[in-house]
Design a protein around this motif. Structure first.
Motif, PDB file in Angstrom:
ATOM      1  N   ILE A 178       0.834  -1.206   0.000  1.00  0.00           N
ATOM      2  CA  ILE A 178       0.000   0.000   0.000  1.00  0.00           C
ATOM      3  C   ILE A 178       0.866   1.253   0.000  1.00  0.00           C
ATOM      4  O   ILE A 178       0.635   2.201  -0.765  1.00  0.00           O
ATOM      5  CB  ILE A 178      -0.944   0.004   1.215  1.00  0.00           C
ATOM      6  CG1 ILE A 178      -1.888  -1.206   1.151  1.00  0.00           C
ATOM      7  CG2 ILE A 178      -1.739   1.309   1.278  1.00  0.00           C
ATOM      8  CD1 ILE A 178      -2.716  -1.409   2.402  1.00  0.00           C
ATOM      9  N   GLU A 179       1.893   1.270   0.852  1.00  0.00           N
ATOM     10  CA  GLU A 179       2.735   2.459   1.001  1.00  0.00           C
ATOM     11  C   GLU A 179       3.547   2.764  -0.247  1.00  0.00           C
ATOM     12  O   GLU A 179       3.858   3.927  -0.527  1.00  0.00           O
ATOM     13  CB  GLU A 179       3.667   2.278   2.201  1.00  0.00           C
ATOM     14  CG  GLU A 179       2.934   2.295   3.531  1.00  0.00           C
ATOM     15  CD  GLU A 179       3.796   1.789   4.683  1.00  0.00           C
ATOM     16  OE1 GLU A 179       4.983   1.469   4.441  1.00  0.00           O
ATOM     17  OE2 GLU A 179       3.283   1.700   5.814  1.00  0.00           O
ATOM     18  N   LEU A 180       3.907   1.737  -1.012  1.00  0.00           N
ATOM     19  CA  LEU A 180       4.665   1.959  -2.244  1.00  0.00           C
ATOM     20  C   LEU A 180       3.759   2.296  -3.423  1.00  0.00           C
ATOM     21  O   LEU A 180       4.021   3.224  -4.181  1.00  0.00           O
ATOM     22  CB  LEU A 180       5.487   0.714  -2.591  1.00  0.00           C
ATOM     23  CG  LEU A 180       6.886   0.585  -1.995  1.00  0.00           C
ATOM     24  CD1 LEU A 180       7.508  -0.732  -2.430  1.00  0.00           C
ATOM     25  CD2 LEU A 180       7.783   1.739  -2.419  1.00  0.00           C
ATOM     26  N   VAL A 181       2.687   1.542  -3.568  1.00  0.00           N
ATOM     27  CA  VAL A 181       1.850   1.642  -4.762  1.00  0.00           C
ATOM     28  C   VAL A 181       0.913   2.843  -4.737  1.00  0.00           C
ATOM     29  O   VAL A 181       0.802   3.581  -5.724  1.00  0.00           O
ATOM     30  CB  VAL A 181       1.030   0.344  -4.952  1.00  0.00           C
ATOM     31  CG1 VAL A 181       0.068   0.492  -6.124  1.00  0.00           C
ATOM     32  CG2 VAL A 181       1.950  -0.838  -5.157  1.00  0.00           C
ATOM     33  N   GLU A 182       0.251   3.070  -3.615  1.00  0.00           N
ATOM     34  CA  GLU A 182      -0.804   4.090  -3.565  1.00  0.00           C
ATOM     35  C   GLU A 182      -0.316   5.509  -3.880  1.00  0.00           C
ATOM     36  O   GLU A 182      -0.920   6.193  -4.726  1.00  0.00           O
ATOM     37  CB  GLU A 182      -1.495   4.042  -2.198  1.00  0.00           C
ATOM     38  CG  GLU A 182      -2.843   4.755  -2.142  1.00  0.00           C
ATOM     39  CD  GLU A 182      -2.688   6.253  -1.954  1.00  0.00           C
ATOM     40  OE1 GLU A 182      -3.593   6.991  -2.398  1.00  0.00           O
ATOM     41  OE2 GLU A 182      -1.663   6.686  -1.375  1.00  0.00           O
ATOM     42  N   PRO A 183       0.768   5.983  -3.252  1.00  0.00           N
ATOM     43  CA  PRO A 183       1.218   7.358  -3.546  1.00  0.00           C
ATOM     44  C   PRO A 183       1.612   7.562  -5.012  1.00  0.00           C
ATOM     45  O   PRO A 183       1.246   8.567  -5.624  1.00  0.00           O
ATOM     46  CB  PRO A 183       2.430   7.542  -2.625  1.00  0.00           C
ATOM     47  CG  PRO A 183       2.239   6.549  -1.540  1.00  0.00           C
ATOM     48  CD  PRO A 183       1.602   5.367  -2.207  1.00  0.00           C
ATOM     49  N   GLY A 187      -0.519   9.815  -7.762  1.00  0.00           N
ATOM     50  CA  GLY A 187       0.130  10.924  -8.461  1.00  0.00           C
ATOM     51  C   GLY A 187      -0.054  10.839  -9.952  1.00  0.00           C
ATOM     52  O   GLY A 187      -0.350  11.836 -10.624  1.00  0.00           O
ATOM     53  N   VAL A 188       0.096   9.638 -10.505  1.00  0.00           N
ATOM     54  CA  VAL A 188      -0.059   9.430 -11.949  1.00  0.00           C
ATOM     55  C   VAL A 188      -1.487   9.716 -12.382  1.00  0.00           C
ATOM     56  O   VAL A 188      -1.727  10.285 -13.454  1.00  0.00           O
ATOM     57  CB  VAL A 188       0.323   7.987 -12.325  1.00  0.00           C
ATOM     58  CG1 VAL A 188      -0.075   7.672 -13.765  1.00  0.00           C
ATOM     59  CG2 VAL A 188       1.819   7.780 -12.146  1.00  0.00           C
ATOM     60  N   LEU A 189      -2.456   9.341 -11.540  1.00  0.00           N
ATOM     61  CA  LEU A 189      -3.874   9.478 -11.891  1.00  0.00           C
ATOM     62  C   LEU A 189      -4.513  10.728 -11.292  1.00  0.00           C
ATOM     63  O   LEU A 189      -5.741  10.833 -11.213  1.00  0.00           O
ATOM     64  CB  LEU A 189      -4.631   8.233 -11.430  1.00  0.00           C
ATOM     65  CG  LEU A 189      -4.153   6.907 -12.044  1.00  0.00           C
ATOM     66  CD1 LEU A 189      -4.907   5.734 -11.440  1.00  0.00           C
ATOM     67  CD2 LEU A 189      -4.319   6.925 -13.555  1.00  0.00           C
ATOM     68  N   ASN A 190      -3.657  11.651 -10.839  1.00  0.00           N
ATOM     69  CA  ASN A 190      -4.146  12.907 -10.263  1.00  0.00           C
ATOM     70  C   ASN A 190      -5.106  12.695  -9.107  1.00  0.00           C
ATOM     71  O   ASN A 190      -6.110  13.399  -8.964  1.00  0.00           O
ATOM     72  CB  ASN A 190      -4.818  13.763 -11.352  1.00  0.00           C
ATOM     73  CG  ASN A 190      -3.852  14.168 -12.446  1.00  0.00           C
ATOM     74  OD1 ASN A 190      -2.721  14.543 -12.178  1.00  0.00           O
ATOM     75  ND2 ASN A 190      -4.298  14.062 -13.700  1.00  0.00           N
ATOM     76  N   GLY A 191      -4.794  11.691  -8.290  1.00  0.00           N
ATOM     77  CA  GLY A 191      -5.561  11.465  -7.070  1.00  0.00           C
ATOM     78  C   GLY A 191      -6.802  10.618  -7.235  1.00  0.00           C
ATOM     79  O   GLY A 191      -7.476  10.300  -6.248  1.00  0.00           O
ATOM     80  N   THR A 192      -7.136  10.222  -8.464  1.00  0.00           N
ATOM     81  CA  THR A 192      -8.343   9.436  -8.705  1.00  0.00           C
ATOM     82  C   THR A 192      -7.965   8.047  -9.218  1.00  0.00           C
ATOM     83  O   THR A 192      -7.532   7.889 -10.363  1.00  0.00           O
ATOM     84  CB  THR A 192      -9.273  10.128  -9.730  1.00  0.00           C
ATOM     85  OG1 THR A 192      -9.582  11.436  -9.266  1.00  0.00           O
ATOM     86  CG2 THR A 192     -10.556   9.324  -9.896  1.00  0.00           C
ATOM     87  N   LEU A 193      -8.126   7.034  -8.366  1.00  0.00           N
ATOM     88  CA  LEU A 193      -7.790   5.669  -8.754  1.00  0.00           C
ATOM     89  C   LEU A 193      -8.898   5.064  -9.608  1.00  0.00           C
ATOM     90  O   LEU A 193     -10.076   5.395  -9.445  1.00  0.00           O
ATOM     91  CB  LEU A 193      -7.589   4.799  -7.512  1.00  0.00           C
ATOM     92  CG  LEU A 193      -6.458   5.189  -6.551  1.00  0.00           C
ATOM     93  CD1 LEU A 193      -6.417   4.220  -5.378  1.00  0.00           C
ATOM     94  CD2 LEU A 193      -5.119   5.227  -7.258  1.00  0.00           C
ATOM     95  N   GLU A 194      -8.509   4.196 -10.541  1.00  0.00           N
ATOM     96  CA  GLU A 194      -9.508   3.470 -11.312  1.00  0.00           C
ATOM     97  C   GLU A 194     -10.183   2.449 -10.400  1.00  0.00           C
ATOM     98  O   GLU A 194      -9.664   2.093  -9.336  1.00  0.00           O
ATOM     99  CB  GLU A 194      -8.859   2.772 -12.509  1.00  0.00           C
ATOM    100  CG  GLU A 194      -8.305   3.751 -13.546  1.00  0.00           C
ATOM    101  CD  GLU A 194      -7.840   3.058 -14.808  1.00  0.00           C
ATOM    102  OE1 GLU A 194      -8.470   2.045 -15.194  1.00  0.00           O
ATOM    103  OE2 GLU A 194      -6.867   3.531 -15.421  1.00  0.00           O
ATOM    104  N   LYS A 195     -11.312   1.932 -10.842  1.00  0.00           N
ATOM    105  CA  LYS A 195     -12.096   1.021 -10.012  1.00  0.00           C
ATOM    106  C   LYS A 195     -11.282  -0.187  -9.574  1.00  0.00           C
ATOM    107  O   LYS A 195     -11.320  -0.582  -8.396  1.00  0.00           O
ATOM    108  CB  LYS A 195     -13.340   0.563 -10.780  1.00  0.00           C
ATOM    109  CG  LYS A 195     -14.283  -0.297  -9.943  1.00  0.00           C
ATOM    110  CD  LYS A 195     -15.548  -0.627 -10.717  1.00  0.00           C
ATOM    111  CE  LYS A 195     -16.487  -1.484  -9.873  1.00  0.00           C
ATOM    112  NZ  LYS A 195     -17.734  -1.821 -10.609  1.00  0.00           N
ATOM    113  N   GLU A 196     -10.531  -0.797 -10.506  1.00  0.00           N
ATOM    114  CA  GLU A 196      -9.733  -1.963 -10.146  1.00  0.00           C
ATOM    115  C   GLU A 196      -8.662  -1.591  -9.127  1.00  0.00           C
ATOM    116  O   GLU A 196      -8.399  -2.331  -8.186  1.00  0.00           O
ATOM    117  CB  GLU A 196      -9.067  -2.578 -11.385  1.00  0.00           C
ATOM    118  CG  GLU A 196      -8.197  -3.785 -11.024  1.00  0.00           C
ATOM    119  CD  GLU A 196      -7.495  -4.416 -12.209  1.00  0.00           C
ATOM    120  OE1 GLU A 196      -6.254  -4.416 -12.217  1.00  0.00           O
ATOM    121  OE2 GLU A 196      -8.196  -4.892 -13.112  1.00  0.00           O
TER     122      GLU A 196
END
Length: 319
Positions: A178-183, A187-196
């Motif tokens: 979580i700590e590596l992937v989420e930030p 950032g790449v998605l401008n704070g909005t994660l895709e559903k998956e």
């Protein structure tokens, strides 16, 4: 093999490699004898290079091409000459060197040997695959690493307590993912994660492990330097995803280690293809993927293509 040698573990690595090598040479000699061929397994590399070369070879050239010491090459060449299989002539421009070529007898023997080498190669493949289905690539990586970083030099700088290990998922590692992937992904998605992503980032165990996949972590002591998920697409195919490296640990070859683990695990599971999806904003990563043998391809029907995906790649795992 005695228990003492086995218990030495990695320290006896060279001893065990030599033991296996000697067994292969002995069995190789038996195969040639049973086929009424006057040939020794220890001659193979030098003989094959000479047989397939367009021009005469010197001892130095043979040594560089095969990776054996000069004295080893000289001894083999001497035995081949004694048996009338090679011709040795003075180098036309360097009197200190000699040109080595196959004799007519050697050329005729080469034709005979090729009929034995094909089933010999198949038998060796079955033997080595019993150790690991990715055995040849593992040997290649060891060979390259020893050439690039000789052990005697590596011993001067290595910190044995801080070696990087690639480990499988366990519950205590979940927070590292979580700590590596989420930030990075946010950032790449401008704070909005895709559903998956909303599910996989926070639940790697349920998203990957419980569905027949894997999650790997590059650990240096208690510090996680990188992670990758191996998602099962169906019975025979996987997709590697969520490959993230700690920015402070880049240029250490961690991505390579994680991808190699994915490939090895796929082969252990007799997978036929390894897929990935990526964006065009990662040209350096693309170079690494191509280096491993991935090629561009349309997405397979079993892959859930993400909205951000701009490039699909696949590696064929069938030798």
């Amino acid at each position: 093999m005695t228990d003492k040698i086995i218990k030495l573990g990695y320290l006896a690595g060279a001893t065990r490699f030599r033991r296996i090598s000697e067994k292969l040479y002995v069995d190789g000699d038996k195969i040639y004898k049973e086929n009424n061929i006057d040939f020794k397994a220890s001659w193979f590399s030098v003989f094959y290079i000479l047989a397939t070369a367009e021009n005469p070879k010197t001892v130095l050239e043979l040594s560089d091409e095969i990776g054996f010491t000069h004295i080893t090459i000289k001894n083999v060449v001497r035995e081949l000459e004694t048996n009338g299989l090679v011709i040795i002539e003075i180098h036309p421009t360097d009197k200190r060197s000699k040109h080595i070529t196959l004799s007519k007898k050697g050329q005729e023997l080469f034709e005979q040997l090729q009929k034995v080498w094909l089933p010999f190669a198949d038998t060796l493949k079955n033997l080595l695959d019993s150790g690991h289905p990715d055995f040849l690539n593992i040997i290649n990586r060891i060979d390259k690493e020893i050439s690039k970083n000789p052990i005697h030099e590596k011993m001067k700088t290595i910190d044995l307590s801080q070696q990087i290990q690639v480990l499988d998922y366990k519950p205590s590692f979940k927070h590292h993912f979580i700590e590596l992937v989420e930030p990075w992904l946010s950032g790449v998605l401008n704070g909005t994660l895709e559903k998956e992503d909303e599910f996989t980032v926070y639940n790697p165990d349920q998203a990957y492990v419980l569905n027949g996949g894997f999650v790997f972590f590059a650990m240096q002591g208690d510090i996680c330097l990188g992670t990758v998920a191996l998602k099962r697409l169906d019975e025979n195919t996987f997709e590697f995803a969520k490959l993230f490296i700690n920015p402070e640990a880049r240029k250490l070859g961690i991505a390579t280690k994680l991808i190699e683990r994915c490939i090895s695990r796929c082969k252990e599971n007799r997978a036929t293809e390894l897929w990935l999806q990526t964006t065009m904003r990662m040209p350096e990563a693309h170079k690494l993927y191509y280096k491993f043998g991935f090629v561009d391809r349309e997405a397979p029907i079993q892959m859930d293509v993400l909205q951000r995906t701009e490039k699909i790649m696949v590696m064929n795992l069938i030798d």
